[in-house]
Write an enzyme that holds these catalytic residues in place. Structure first.
Site, mmCIF file in Angstrom:
data_model
loop_
_atom_site.group_PDB
_atom_site.id
_atom_site.type_symbol
_atom_site.label_atom_id
_atom_site.label_comp_id
_atom_site.label_asym_id
_atom_site.label_seq_id
_atom_site.Cartn_x
_atom_site.Cartn_y
_atom_site.Cartn_z
ATOM 1 N N ARG A 293 0.901 -1.019 -0.047
ATOM 2 C CA ARG A 293 0.068 0.075 0.029
ATOM 3 C C ARG A 293 0.981 1.357 0.036
ATOM 4 N NH1 ARG A 293 -5.416 -1.434 0.465
ATOM 5 N NH2 ARG A 293 -5.779 -3.224 1.717
ATOM 6 N N ARG B 35 -7.624 11.135 -6.564
ATOM 7 C CA ARG B 35 -8.793 10.358 -6.216
ATOM 8 C C ARG B 35 -9.764 11.206 -6.096
ATOM 9 N NH1 ARG B 35 -12.481 8.155 -4.623
ATOM 10 N NH2 ARG B 35 -13.160 6.567 -2.736
ATOM 11 N N ARG C 246 -3.847 6.719 0.199
ATOM 12 C CA ARG C 246 -4.385 7.916 1.036
ATOM 13 C C ARG C 246 -3.356 8.811 1.906
ATOM 14 N NH1 ARG C 246 -9.400 6.750 4.538
ATOM 15 N NH2 ARG C 246 -8.842 4.576 4.307
#
Lengths: 348, 348
Positions: free
Chosen positions: B31, B44, B35
């Site tokens: 990951r 996004r 975010r």
């Protein structure tokens, strides 16, 4: 029953916890009282929510006794919740569909300093009264168990404000403000120790300390940030009361649990129990460790697994049969019956 | 850059996966795109939801490249999701605030029989196109990684309809209808194998198989209900493509992972990496295993832990530095920078 009432120390579960040779392996189950039982749901439907039930000594005692009546376990663990003592620190606690919720979590030094401990005998007097009621109604051979949450796990709820997946706020406080962390954990340790001692005074014959979330830490972090306060609790509990340590999904912390535990260690179902006995080397008793998920199979399969588990550790002193974690709500009571009956009819 | 373009096999990460002696330990993070990066959040915000982003090759390629540009990892893993291949079986898939959601989960024999596999090159062509775009833009020394979910973990989402805590529906199907379970797992294994092979064709130089939920099973149940289908995937993946196996919180399954893995095994942060190397005995490479939660501390602490981890396995061939699990969303990018820079400046 015409048999003479056994002395407390003669109870099967207590003898197994002392690693004496026993006539059969004692059995009880974590969350043996609960939603999977229709008689529990009937009480729950009448109560003022979950908290109303655990705070009402009559209702708490009743649901504690239900599985003993239905299945005949060797231990009855008081129906309560590890988070209730947080109220004794002045924290507000709610339960809704999503589980526990603490609307004002502890995040700063000032938050921790504001926590004021009230004596458990005052703030948690309903726990003592429920224990007294259970004690009077319990068959003489059944052991009454009390419990509390370990400081690290209580801290996780106090800081996150509920159940968490990644414990982000906890990690931030723990790493970035270790002095505040230590102050919080010390308060929680003293509260937990006092709550366990209070339960022993009120009739609990053995105690369980639940460190549900300890397994989220690496071993190094556990030793730095959690173990010292579990140790503080262990040292403070009256030495004559057996104490079992539970740490969730924490095979990597098993050596620490062995080193800390005065009486027994609960073994996760993902660890092989025979290997756990090898590692324990006879120093403490071991509790476990059927997979609660496997109780969603069938009574026959549960009986088969129970026999296989008992066979795998046959001849080892100090085994208390249990699950590796709590009974799951959709469990068929017939599967719990199969487990308990298999244990009760087995001979070592 | 005036340096000659290295041949694919010369890339640092690929050499470490072959357990060759390397000039420094390669690093990438699960990951690593996500975010916690402002440039990710900017993409996004423009995309049509999470699924719109992963299905758009330009956007998927862009966010895949972002951490490489910012931090300079040695591996770039395609930004995608393990659940997308379920759409190739005809399952509907949504993502909302609570995570993935499959409105029509698979619970019966008929549900499983109704699953129809479409070739990944058709149903998942956007994955191939995104890999092509990344490949063209990637610095020559960086390895491109593809991935897929292992059959057991995909089954858990297909049956539960999303993320689960106790996997109740999965357990019921698995224990009560093993023939249907096996039919489902076989379909998922063939799909996963085809999807991995497709990614290799499209330029992925190494592959990761994520069995996120395998650790919920006991070892015996893993061997009975999950391992055969992971084995089927492993056997079907082209032998020349390195394949790393990841199993979440599964120290008890580590021996199985070692036995199954053709190239490498990802090690959970709760397992001591040096001990994992001892157990692996030089047969496969090991990936890991900093605690992602520890990246919530400070850059200094992350650098210290990175150095300590590298020191603990210094001189062992076949180490790929990574976390034990994915980067957490509130991670400070400075902490990721500290990790990568420490790894890049370390010498074995």
């Amino acid at each position: 029953m015409s048999a003479p009432t056994p002395k407390a120390g003669d109870k099967l579960l207590l003898r197994a916890l002392r690693r004496e040779t026993v006539e059969r392996t004692p059995v009880w189950l974590m969350r043996q009282a609960g939603r999977y039982l229709s008689e529990y749901r009937a009480v729950r439907a009448q109560a003022d929510g979950f908290l109303g039930m655990v705070r009402d000594p009559e209702l708490a005692a009743e649901v504690t006794l239900q599985p003993i009546r239905r299945f005949g376990m060797d231990g009855a663990i008081l129906f309560s919740d590890i988070l209730l003592p947080l109220e004794a620190l002045g924290m507000e606690l709610c339960f809704d569909e999503g589980g526990p919720h603490l609307p004002r979590p502890v995040r700063t030094r000032a938050d921790v300093e504001a926590l004021r401990a009230v004596e458990p005998r005052q703030a948690l007097d309903y726990v003592g009264r429920a224990l007294g009621l259970v004690k009077r109604a319990l068959p003489a051979h059944v052991t009454l168990l009390g419990f509390a949450g370990a400081p690290f796990t209580l801290a996780s709820y106090a800081i996150e404000g509920g159940t968490s997946k990644s414990f982000l706020e906890l990690r931030k406080l723990m790493y970035r403000d270790p002095a505040t962390w230590e102050l919080l954990l010390a308060k929680l340790a003293d509260l937990t120790a006092a709550h366990l001692a209070y339960q022993a005074e009120c009739g609990a014959e053995a105690l369980v300390l639940f460190d549900t979330w300890a397994g989220t830490l690496t071993r190094a972090d556990y030793r730095r940030y959690a173990r010292p306060w579990t140790e503080r609790v262990v040292r403070a509990v009256p030495a004559h009361v057996p104490l079992v340590l539970f740490a969730g999904q924490a095979e990597h912390l098993f050596q620490d649990q062995l080193a800390l535990a005065p009486t027994g260690v609960a073994v996760d179902h993902r660890m092989e129990l025979a290997r756990a006995f090898d590692q324990a080397g006879g120093r403490v008793a071991l509790q476990g460790n059927l997979d609660p998920g496997a109780l969603l199979s069938s009574p026959e399969e549960v009986a088969r697994r129970t026999r296989a588990l008992l066979d795998s550790v046959a001849g080892r002193a100090g085994h208390v049969l249990n699950l590796g974690h709590g009974v799951l709500p959709p469990t068929d009571p017939e599967c719990v019956a199969a487990l308990v009956e298999t244990a009760r009819s087995a001979r070592p």
